[in-house]
Design a protein around this motif. Structure first.
Motif, PDB file in Angstrom:
ATOM      1  N   ARG A  28      31.392  53.779 -15.888  1.00  0.00           N
ATOM      2  CA  ARG A  28      30.448  53.042 -16.582  1.00  0.00           C
ATOM      3  C   ARG A  28      29.988  52.455 -17.870  1.00  0.00           C
ATOM      4  O   ARG A  28      29.321  51.362 -17.510  1.00  0.00           O
ATOM      5  CB  ARG A  28      29.262  53.267 -15.142  1.00  0.00           C
ATOM      6  N   SER A  64      27.186  49.428 -17.068  1.00  0.00           N
ATOM      7  CA  SER A  64      27.586  48.074 -16.735  1.00  0.00           C
ATOM      8  C   SER A  64      28.350  49.084 -15.157  1.00  0.00           C
ATOM      9  O   SER A  64      29.509  48.696 -15.664  1.00  0.00           O
ATOM     10  CB  SER A  64      27.612  46.997 -16.911  1.00  0.00           C
ATOM     11  N   GLY A  70      22.563  45.869 -15.965  1.00  0.00           N
ATOM     12  CA  GLY A  70      23.287  46.598 -16.812  1.00  0.00           C
ATOM     13  C   GLY A  70      22.600  46.942 -18.132  1.00  0.00           C
ATOM     14  O   GLY A  70      21.031  46.185 -17.548  1.00  0.00           O
ATOM     15  N   ARG A 105      20.251  43.932 -18.983  1.00  0.00           N
ATOM     16  CA  ARG A 105      21.057  42.648 -19.069  1.00  0.00           C
ATOM     17  C   ARG A 105      21.660  42.340 -17.635  1.00  0.00           C
ATOM     18  O   ARG A 105      21.383  42.957 -16.416  1.00  0.00           O
ATOM     19  CB  ARG A 105      22.642  42.388 -19.088  1.00  0.00           C
ATOM     20  N   ASN A 117      26.286  36.989 -19.685  1.00  0.00           N
ATOM     21  CA  ASN A 117      25.232  37.665 -19.217  1.00  0.00           C
ATOM     22  C   ASN A 117      23.829  37.049 -19.636  1.00  0.00           C
ATOM     23  O   ASN A 117      23.809  36.194 -21.082  1.00  0.00           O
ATOM     24  CB  ASN A 117      24.979  39.145 -19.220  1.00  0.00           C
TER      25      ASN A 117
END
Length: 216
Positions: A28, A64, A70, A105, A117
């Motif tokens: 991630r 994220s 995120g 975000r 975003n």
């Protein structure tokens, strides 16, 4: 010395954070270099100044997963300050920081080659040095003046903006941010007028995925 020690401490914590996070959720995370341009001025009790261009660059990291949310953080060298022109006097006030912004975000889409975003967050900047340069008085050139001691050692602020993540290959992203950043505390020593940094930033990064590929 204190500023250098704080910077080294932050770098150490940042590296440790990446190490531990890689164990828990490697797929991630993405990291990479970040470069950009800044235009800044000094607002508040600071008349007769205008925007000054500067450089920003450093390291970027983002977490994220496959969701709309995120979080990202940077460690950046950031040039701020302003141009002054009043009563026959002209000069550039340059202020250099190590800036550490962290933002949350919200991604408009869950996946795809382009992920726009919006983001909002806070920052803490550590003063490196400051100088009044390119000084003239009634057309006569004056020597530069180093005035680091006139400025506070830290600058707390908030920032907001919009970003676009472009997938260029497997686990590779070009990321662009357009940011507005504003000081929340005075940038000069307590006895000085209430003056604050205001800046608009355009930042570009090339991010590498860390660890295993995330699976749906």
């Amino acid at each position: 010395m204190q500023t250098k020690q704080r910077f080294l401490f932050f770098c150490t914590c940042f590296i440790l954070l990446l190490s531990f996070s890689g164990v828990k959720a490697q797929q991630r995370w993405s990291v990479g270099p970040r470069l950009g341009a800044t235009i800044s001025k000094i607002t508040g009790d600071a008349p007769n100044n205008s925007f000054l261009p500067g450089f920003t660059g450093g390291l970027y990291v983002m977490y994220s997963d496959i969701s709309h949310f995120g979080i990202s953080g940077d460690i950046l060298f950031a040039q701020k300050g302003a141009k002054y022109d009043y009563n026959g006097s002209k000069f550039i006030q340059r202020i250099n920081y190590i800036d550490v912004p962290i933002v949350a975000r919200y991604f408009m889409n869950l996946k795809g080659k382009v992920r726009p975003n919006i983001f909002l967050g806070g920052s803490i900047a550590f003063l490196l040095n400051a100088k009044a340069k390119d000084r003239t008085l009634n057309g006569v050139t004056q020597p530069d003046v180093e005035n680091t001691s006139s400025f506070a050692s830290t600058d707390l602020g908030f920032l907001a903006g919009v970003g676009f993540n472009f997938k260029v290959s497997k686990a590779r992203w070009v990321q662009t941010d357009f940011r507005f950043q504003q000081s929340l505390t005075p940038i000069q020593v307590s006895s000085a007028p209430d003056r604050r940094n205001t800046s608009i930033n355009i930042l570009l990064s090339y991010a590498f995925g860390v660890g295993k590929k995330y699976r749906n």
